[in-house]
Structures are given as structure tokens and as C-alpha cells.
Design a protein around this motif. Sequence first.
Motif, short mmCIF file in Angstrom:
data_model
loop_
_atom_site.label_atom_id
_atom_site.label_comp_id
_atom_site.label_asym_id
_atom_site.label_seq_id
_atom_site.Cartn_x
_atom_site.Cartn_y
_atom_site.Cartn_z
N UNK A 68 2.97 -130.58 29.15
CA UNK A 68 1.96 -130.15 28.18
C UNK A 68 0.91 -130.98 27.78
N UNK A 69 0.94 -132.19 28.27
CA UNK A 69 0.29 -133.23 27.77
C UNK A 69 -1.33 -133.05 27.96
N UNK A 70 -2.09 -132.81 26.87
CA UNK A 70 -3.46 -132.69 27.10
C UNK A 70 -4.07 -134.32 27.32
N UNK A 71 -3.49 -135.31 26.73
CA UNK A 71 -4.10 -136.53 27.01
C UNK A 71 -2.94 -137.55 27.75
N UNK A 72 -2.52 -137.04 29.01
CA UNK A 72 -1.49 -137.94 29.70
C UNK A 72 -1.92 -139.37 29.65
N UNK A 121 -3.11 -137.85 42.04
CA UNK A 121 -2.57 -136.45 42.37
C UNK A 121 -2.22 -135.72 41.54
N UNK A 122 -2.53 -136.03 40.22
CA UNK A 122 -2.04 -135.01 39.06
C UNK A 122 -3.22 -133.76 39.19
N UNK A 123 -2.52 -132.62 39.06
CA UNK A 123 -3.18 -131.57 38.99
C UNK A 123 -3.44 -131.00 37.62
N UNK A 124 -4.44 -130.76 36.91
CA UNK A 124 -4.30 -130.28 35.62
C UNK A 124 -5.38 -129.21 35.27
N UNK A 125 -5.15 -128.65 34.10
CA UNK A 125 -6.29 -127.57 33.51
C UNK A 125 -7.60 -128.24 33.18
N UNK A 126 -8.77 -127.47 33.63
CA UNK A 126 -9.80 -128.04 33.01
C UNK A 126 -9.82 -128.28 31.18
N UNK A 127 -10.48 -129.22 31.04
CA UNK A 127 -10.31 -129.54 29.38
C UNK A 127 -10.74 -128.78 28.72
N UNK A 164 1.07 -122.89 28.05
CA UNK A 164 0.99 -124.21 27.53
C UNK A 164 1.26 -125.39 28.66
N UNK A 165 1.48 -125.16 29.88
CA UNK A 165 1.79 -125.96 30.88
C UNK A 165 0.21 -126.22 31.63
N UNK A 166 -0.11 -127.46 31.39
CA UNK A 166 -1.29 -128.02 31.75
C UNK A 166 -1.65 -129.12 32.60
N UNK A 167 -0.49 -129.78 33.10
CA UNK A 167 -0.56 -130.81 33.69
C UNK A 167 0.86 -130.92 34.74
N UNK A 168 0.51 -130.71 36.05
CA UNK A 168 1.50 -130.80 37.04
C UNK A 168 1.59 -131.98 37.77
N UNK A 169 2.89 -132.63 37.88
CA UNK A 169 2.90 -133.88 38.41
C UNK A 169 3.56 -133.70 39.87
#
Length: 211
Positions: free
Chosen positions: A133-137, A30-36, A177-182
Amino acid sequence: MTVCCLCGHAGVTLFATVEGRRYLRCPQCRLTFLSRPQLPALDEEKRQYDLHENDPDDPGYRRFLDQLAAPLKARLASGARGLDFGCGPGPALARMMEEDGFPMRLWDPIYAADEDVLAGRYDFVTCTEVLEHLHQPEREWARFQSLVAPGGWLAVMTRFLTDDGHFPRWHYRRDPTHVCFWQPHTFHWLARRDGWQVVLLDNPVALLRRL
């Protein structure tokens, strides 16, 4: 096929498109994240971070960080050694922990990029306002696995996504810069998979213990 950047699940779906930005969601963690392809460049991120005023002597900022520091310190043994992961240009939390007798190391990919620090093991790792902020969580979560000693603590601060309907207007989303939402579920899912105990989930703080 797009896979989840945290758990690797292949069934991610489009969650929302807001102001031209495509956000995906993993049905497993259920991580929500910005398209790479839409992730910001490093120089763009640094320009944004340099605008932050994270003064270690600012009482208001210290109160903000104490949301994490207080419950963590209450659970640590005297003299426990820690790492401030993603410390930023003004490592206020590390100073607060050291003031109470907890030696700290620092790591940040921009401001304190000493890779030797990542070769150690620590009684606890703090990670404040970093996860979003993580691009590669997936890579960073694996680092947490290696950095935290058995019985040790991972203490993170990030604003949890709890209201899908409010997401387009959410201030947290609007930071470029917020790209992952937990979500709370995300921490529980990772804990079950990887041998952690979720001890505290109190938005915006999560405390996990390595089993």
C-alpha cells in the motif's frame, strides 16, 4: 525522469499497462510500482480498508497472521517489545503477540496516528499487508531503519511478485490500493545496502534482522 520510489534509482522503465494503470519497474531493487500520478487518494483508500473484516477473534484470520507470528516469536527473546506498523482498525496481530508475552505499541496513519510511537525503538516491528500500500516506500523503509534497534527484527507480510506473465491477472494487483509489489530480490538488495540480514523469505513472509 522518473526515479524509483524505494531506492531512488533513475533508470526505472515501464513494466506493464493494465486496464489503463501504468506500472513501472526499477532495474536496481526490482520494485514494481504504480505510476505516481495514478496513486489513489486517502479517502479512497480508507473506503477500501473499511471493507476489510480483520476480526481479532476470527480463527481463520489468526491462522493467516500466524504465518508471520510463529516464525517471529520463535526468534524473539522473552518479553521483547514490538510495534505493529500499519495495524489497521483491528490490530489482531498485536493481540496475538501480547497473548504470548510481547508488549506491543500500535501505529497506523488512518486508525492509530500517534506520531510519538514513531520516536521509539523496538526489539521488533511487524508490518502485515502494508508494504503493497505504500505511496512513499523510501520514507517508510527509512522509518524501519530508525524503529528497529540493532539486533532487532523486521517482520513483514506481503505477497511477493514472482510471475511477471501472470501479473495482469493477479488478484493482488487488482486491489486498487495495492501500488507496490516486492520481489525477494528487493529485500536482499535493501539488506545488502542498509545492514540487515535476510533470515527468512517464505512467500508471503520476510524476516530481516538489523545488524
